[in-house]
Design an enzyme around this catalytic site. Structure first.
Site: not given
Length: 302
Positions: A52, A94
């Protein structure tokens, strides 16, 4: 990826009511029995482990250092987040602002709230995206999507690419596919074996499917079981947070075929503990997205 309420997305997509999470109190299935033994259900392969934002427990997220770390640890699949700068460059970050993972407040103190979309690619390239994580990574940069794809190729890795907050960036689907094409990622081999494009935005996933029907797509969320057939028309995967799924929910996903005529899949996130990894592996999930890929690998192999 963060947990989000998906009801609004489903209502807009289907004209339906709020999402209903799957029940965990239904009759036991082979997958339920697998949970009790700590072993994956016999009907499913060992889940794919996806690092991730790279191996983000061990290197600064969404940097080249994080995917290099994943490669050194032996992980073929990585995940990232794509957003767009003021001048149209796609970058790997992100949050929709730069505060948490760069020194933007020091470099541009008068530019609050430091949104990605308000900075040019050249300005973002000035930022330190590693020091917040540790002195070892001082000077790491926010990569462009082109830089990132070239490094993933060099590492012989595969990618789950998330289009982040597409509502902020009209046309980002076309932009993303354009970069993927230029970097050699839309040929038959990459499309068939090495790439998934996902988003929390159902319309964004639908757009990718319309533009490139051959590309594998994933919807981020946990739609009600009754709504899954509608998603299966444009998404090959339903990628849900691990706290929102059950063996029965995974079975409901697997009972459907996606837009390419293959069984619908599920990659679940973000799983960082061994017990949780064993639990979802027992459900029969196809992939596990994790900040700690070594922990998950050890748990599901054990």
């Amino acid at each position: 990826m963060y947990v989000r309420a998906a009801a609004a997305t489903t209502a807009a997509l289907l004209g339906a009511g709020a999402l209903v999470l799957p029940s965990t109190a239904a009759a036991r299935t082979p997958a339920d029995a697998a949970v009790a033994t700590g072993k994956p259900a016999a009907a499913h392969k060992t889940p794919t482990v996806v690092a991730h934002r790279g191996a983000s427990a061990y290197a600064p997220e969404n940097t080249l250092a994080a995917i290099d770390k994943a490669a050194r640890m032996g992980f073929r699949w990585v995940e990232n987040d794509v957003q767009r700068t003021k001048d149209g460059e796609l970058v790997i970050v992100h949050d929709d602002n730069l505060k948490r993972t760069t020194n933007v407040e020091e470099v541009f103190p008068d530019r609050a709230p430091w949104k990605v979309k308000d900075f040019t690619a050249a300005e973002i390239a000035e930022l330190d995206a590693g020091s917040w994580f540790g002195e070892k990574y001082k000077g790491a940069r926010v990569p462009t999507l082109t830089q990132y794809m070239n490094r993933v190729s060099r590492n012989h890795q595969s990618l789950v690419l998330e289009i982040k907050k597409p509502e902020l960036y009209p046309g980002i689907e076309q932009d993303t596919l354009r970069v993927l094409r230029k970097t050699g990622w839309l040929d038959r081999n990459h499309v068939k074996n090495k790439l998934v494009i996902q988003s929390f935005g159902a319309d964004s996933v639908k757009k990718v499917h319309e533009l490139r029907p051959d590309v594998k797509t994933g919807f981020l969320g946990t739609p009600a079981v009754a709504d899954l057939p509608a998603y299966a028309k444009f998404a090959d995967q339903i990628n849900s947070t691990h706290t929102s799924i059950s063996a029965d929910y995974v079975a409901a996903i697997h009972a459907l075929k996606g837009p390419h005529g293959k069984r619908l899949e599920i990659f679940t996130w973000t799983v960082d503990e061994a017990a949780a990894a064993q639990r979802v592996a027992g459900f029969g999930v196809n992939g596990i997205i994790t900040n700690k890929p070594d922990v998950v690998r050890g748990a599901i192999r054990g």
